[in-house]
Design a protein around this motif. Structure first.
Motif, mmCIF file in Angstrom:
data_model
loop_
_atom_site.group_PDB
_atom_site.id
_atom_site.type_symbol
_atom_site.label_atom_id
_atom_site.label_comp_id
_atom_site.label_asym_id
_atom_site.label_seq_id
_atom_site.Cartn_x
_atom_site.Cartn_y
_atom_site.Cartn_z
ATOM 1 N N VAL B 64 42.996 37.131 40.690
ATOM 2 C CA VAL B 64 42.094 38.209 40.266
ATOM 3 C C VAL B 64 40.655 37.887 40.673
ATOM 4 C CG1 VAL B 64 40.998 39.119 38.169
ATOM 5 C CG2 VAL B 64 43.465 39.236 38.428
ATOM 6 N N ASN B 67 40.342 38.670 44.220
ATOM 7 C CA ASN B 67 40.400 40.113 44.470
ATOM 8 C C ASN B 67 39.094 40.813 44.076
ATOM 9 O OD1 ASN B 67 41.215 42.949 42.983
ATOM 10 N ND2 ASN B 67 42.276 42.694 44.930
ATOM 11 N N ALA B 68 38.333 40.191 43.155
ATOM 12 C CA ALA B 68 37.094 40.812 42.666
ATOM 13 C C ALA B 68 36.136 41.106 43.817
ATOM 14 C CB ALA B 68 36.431 39.908 41.632
ATOM 15 N N ASP B 70 36.938 41.811 46.887
ATOM 16 C CA ASP B 70 37.454 42.976 47.616
ATOM 17 C C ASP B 70 37.114 44.276 46.882
ATOM 18 O OD1 ASP B 70 38.617 41.473 49.650
ATOM 19 O OD2 ASP B 70 40.410 41.097 48.452
#
Lengths: 298, 108
Positions: B64, B67-68, B70
């Motif tokens: 996560v 992904n932050a 992105d």
């Protein structure tokens, strides 16, 4: 004058082509609808982590209190073990809070993303442009009075200008959104999937714990062949097969994440989503979490 | 059996053992020394189980965190797309205004 008039007609034709050419894929309204659901999901996510954390701390506090009771008046080795558990568990729960805060920060980024997506998809730019174009058409009549007499299907051309420009802007917006969905959609899908994966993991952890406790309760009583089965044994056994209350919140959150991911994926791939199921799943998460929040505050 | 399955199996065994040790019927049936041993073992297991759970949670939290970045990029791209739409809208409005001025000049 004729050149200017021809140029304006070319502009109009361009707008028509833009409007017609961008019809494939999800509409701005569909994108806005999913974006609004995404905002609701992102708003619920931190609340789910909060109730899951409170549930974990409550269970640990109850466990430590029980161990402390058993260690009262016992040798130092027993009391030291309980003290070590208190220190170790507090540290572990602090780490978990950090991990949940990471998940909550990520949910806030999702919220920002969906808020922006909704703003672009449902923005009033097309209406404003339509009004501006209508004003321009009025001026055009002064420039070329003959335009008043032009009509298509019995309707004045000047009356088409505003809606046509509005449609053109709306289509331009849609083309921008679709390009964005193609480029960034997979990463956003991954973001939703990761939140869903965390809820699924927490659900498994809760189920494992609840099952172990319930199994022990039923098994210890059943294994004591020199004792009659307690009158509550059957009810306890039934309870052991049912989910603990916190699993309802986690299960609803996981389902909502799945629905959101599926609907968002349909925006990217051009399939039909199920907005109704998504909205129901979100409503369920909100209702269950509210019950937990209310009971925790009492 | 992969590593994750081994961890899950070990944790399931720990949960089962702890649940039995914590069961009041089982615990009260033990003599004092065995109760002490059960309290020590249960205390150790409570921390060990929390740590294993945290490791599982951390594996998703790490993804996560990656992904932050992105998500931030995706939001920035949307802002850029929104700016394009606003420019297009302003262009249309400006064209309308220009047309109006030309209209007035012609009317003179």
């Amino acid at each position: 004058m004729v050149d200017r008039f021809t140029g304006l007609w070319r502009g109009g034709i361009l707008l028509v082509l833009l409007a017609v050419g961008g019809c494939a894929g999800p509409s701005n309204e569909q994108i806005a609808q999913i974006a609004q659901s995404g905002e609701v999901f992102a708003a619920h996510v931190p609340r789910v982590y909060d109730v899951a954390f409170e549930s974990a701390v409550d269970r640990d506090s109850s466990d430590l209190a029980n161990q402390r009771k058993n260690a009262k008046g016992r040798p130092a080795a027993v009391q030291n073990a309980v003290m070590a558990a208190y220190v170790g568990n507090t540290d572990a729960l602090a780490q978990r809070l950090d991990q949940f805060n990471t998940m909550k920060s990520h949910a806030r980024l999702l919220d920002k993303y969906f808020t922006k997506l909704n703003a672009v998809a449902s923005g009033g730019g097309s209406a404003a442009a339509g009004e501006a174009a209508t004003g321009a058409a009025d001026q055009l009549e002064k420039l070329a009075p003959s335009i008043k007499d032009l009509s298509i299907g019995g309707k004045a051309v000047s009356g088409f200008v505003g809606p046509l420009v509005s449609l053109g802007v709306s289509t331009f917006t849609n083309s921008q959104l679709q390009a964005h969905l193609k480029a960034s959609g997979p990463k956003v899908q991954e973001a939703i999937a990761l939140q869903g994966a965390m809820f699924a993991l927490l659900l498994d952890l809760e189920r494992d714990r609840a099952k172990a406790t319930a199994d022990a309760k039923v098994k210890v009583a059943f294994d004591a062949f020199d004792q009659p089965l307690p009158s509550t044994w059957s009810a306890e056994r039934l309870k052991s097969l049912k989910p603990a209350p916190i699993t309802n919140a986690l299960s609803a959150a996981r389902d909502a994440a799945d629905q959101l991911q599926s609907n968002y994926e349909q925006l990217v791939t051009g399939g039909d989503g199920s907005i109704g199921r998504l909205q129901n799943a979100l409503a369920l998460v909100g209702a269950i979490v509210t019950v937990f929040e209310t009971s925790n505050r009492q | 059996m992969d590593e994750q399955q081994n961890v899950n199996a070990a944790k399931a065994q720990m949960l089962s053992t702890k649940a039995t040790l914590d069961n009041p019927t089982y615990f009260n049936g033990l003599d004092q020394d065995k109760q002490d041993a059960a309290t020590i073992r249960s205390s150790e297991l409570s921390t060990a189980i929390l740590k294993i759970e945290n490791t599982q949670i951390a594996s998703i939290a790490a993804k996560v965190a990656a992904n932050a970045a992105d998500l931030k990029t995706a939001t920035a791209e949307l802002a850029a797309a929104n700016a394009e739409v606003q420019n297009f809208t302003r262009l249309i409005a400006a064209a309308g205004g220009l047309l109006g001025i030309v209209g007035r000049i012609v009317a003179l």
